[in-house]
Design a protein around this motif. Sequence first.
Motif, PDB file in Angstrom:
ATOM      1  N   THR A  95       0.190  -3.367   9.731  1.00  0.00           N
ATOM      2  CA  THR A  95      -0.545  -2.960   8.539  1.00  0.00           C
ATOM      3  C   THR A  95      -0.323  -1.472   8.311  1.00  0.00           C
ATOM      4  OG1 THR A  95      -2.261  -4.587   9.044  1.00  0.00           O
ATOM      5  CG2 THR A  95      -2.816  -2.889   7.431  1.00  0.00           C
ATOM      6  N   GLU A 126       9.463  -9.463   2.458  1.00  0.00           N
ATOM      7  CA  GLU A 126       9.284 -10.880   2.166  1.00  0.00           C
ATOM      8  C   GLU A 126      10.313 -11.747   2.890  1.00  0.00           C
ATOM      9  OE1 GLU A 126       8.426 -13.822  -1.584  1.00  0.00           O
ATOM     10  OE2 GLU A 126       9.479 -11.939  -1.976  1.00  0.00           O
ATOM     11  N   ALA A 131       4.503 -13.992   6.955  1.00  0.00           N
ATOM     12  CA  ALA A 131       3.447 -13.885   5.944  1.00  0.00           C
ATOM     13  C   ALA A 131       3.296 -12.408   5.621  1.00  0.00           C
ATOM     14  CB  ALA A 131       2.129 -14.450   6.475  1.00  0.00           C
ATOM     15  N   TRP A 132       2.895 -12.095   4.392  1.00  0.00           N
ATOM     16  CA  TRP A 132       2.681 -10.698   4.031  1.00  0.00           C
ATOM     17  C   TRP A 132       1.802 -10.622   2.793  1.00  0.00           C
ATOM     18  CZ3 TRP A 132       4.452  -7.822  -0.297  1.00  0.00           C
ATOM     19  CH2 TRP A 132       5.233  -8.540  -1.193  1.00  0.00           C
ATOM     20  N   SER A 133       1.189  -9.467   2.590  1.00  0.00           N
ATOM     21  CA  SER A 133       0.412  -9.247   1.376  1.00  0.00           C
ATOM     22  C   SER A 133       0.402  -7.752   1.080  1.00  0.00           C
ATOM     23  CB  SER A 133      -1.015  -9.781   1.514  1.00  0.00           C
ATOM     24  OG  SER A 133      -1.756  -9.016   2.448  1.00  0.00           O
ATOM     25  N   LEU A 134       0.145  -7.459  -0.174  1.00  0.00           N
ATOM     26  CA  LEU A 134       0.082  -6.076  -0.640  1.00  0.00           C
ATOM     27  C   LEU A 134      -1.142  -5.951  -1.512  1.00  0.00           C
ATOM     28  CD1 LEU A 134       1.466  -3.272  -0.981  1.00  0.00           C
ATOM     29  CD2 LEU A 134       2.667  -4.243  -2.949  1.00  0.00           C
ATOM     30  N   THR A 135      -2.060  -5.080  -1.108  1.00  0.00           N
ATOM     31  CA  THR A 135      -3.217  -4.771  -1.925  1.00  0.00           C
ATOM     32  C   THR A 135      -2.848  -3.504  -2.676  1.00  0.00           C
ATOM     33  OG1 THR A 135      -4.664  -5.685  -0.240  1.00  0.00           O
ATOM     34  CG2 THR A 135      -5.686  -4.289  -1.911  1.00  0.00           C
ATOM     35  N   ALA A 140      -0.762  -2.610   2.923  1.00  0.00           N
ATOM     36  CA  ALA A 140       0.351  -3.554   3.017  1.00  0.00           C
ATOM     37  C   ALA A 140       0.300  -4.143   4.421  1.00  0.00           C
ATOM     38  CB  ALA A 140       1.676  -2.857   2.777  1.00  0.00           C
ATOM     39  N   TRP A 141       0.430  -5.462   4.506  1.00  0.00           N
ATOM     40  CA  TRP A 141       0.252  -6.168   5.765  1.00  0.00           C
ATOM     41  C   TRP A 141       1.336  -7.230   5.911  1.00  0.00           C
ATOM     42  CZ3 TRP A 141      -0.424 -11.447   5.911  1.00  0.00           C
ATOM     43  CH2 TRP A 141      -0.795 -12.006   7.125  1.00  0.00           C
ATOM     44  N   CYS A 142       1.755  -7.502   7.146  1.00  0.00           N
ATOM     45  CA  CYS A 142       2.671  -8.616   7.377  1.00  0.00           C
ATOM     46  C   CYS A 142       2.482  -9.164   8.781  1.00  0.00           C
ATOM     47  CB  CYS A 142       4.118  -8.207   7.155  1.00  0.00           C
ATOM     48  SG  CYS A 142       4.793  -7.241   8.491  1.00  0.00           S
TER      49      CYS A 142
END
Length: 155
Positions: A95, A126, A131-135, A140-142
């Motif tokens: 993160t 990606e 798995a990943w996400s961006l707020t 940013a997390w993966c």
Amino acid sequence: MLEIDTGRPTSVAGQDDAVDAATLITDLPYGPKAAEIAREAVAVALHGTEADLLDDARLITSELATNAFDSGSPPLVLCVDRRGQTSGVLEVEITVTDGGCTHPAPSSSPIPGEEAESGRGLVIVEALADAWSLTTGTRAWCRLTRGPSPSTTST
């Protein structure tokens, strides 16, 4: 500031079979050196893991740190959670957080042209992360997961 917390988490749901857990948290410089420092910190946090996991984690972390510096504001903080399971599965969560976006995020990510020197960071994340996400503007997390090595016993 570099903090390392080693040991088994005592009350994390779903982590009952964790046999090896460690967390590294460190501030990153708000500047062009953020990616380099982030790569070095991941190498410390993942010392002893297989080379391909370490390579993927270093590349992803570099992209997330660069993105945070380019699009966010200070402070930049890196957190690397490493959890080994009794089943032989290793899970790594990375993160990067920043102090918020300095300008509004575009409504869609433009695809960089072939000659562009930047703009591919999240495409790389990606492609490599499980798995990943961006707020927008803050986090940013993966997650990277690796299973046990195939048995080398011959029949």
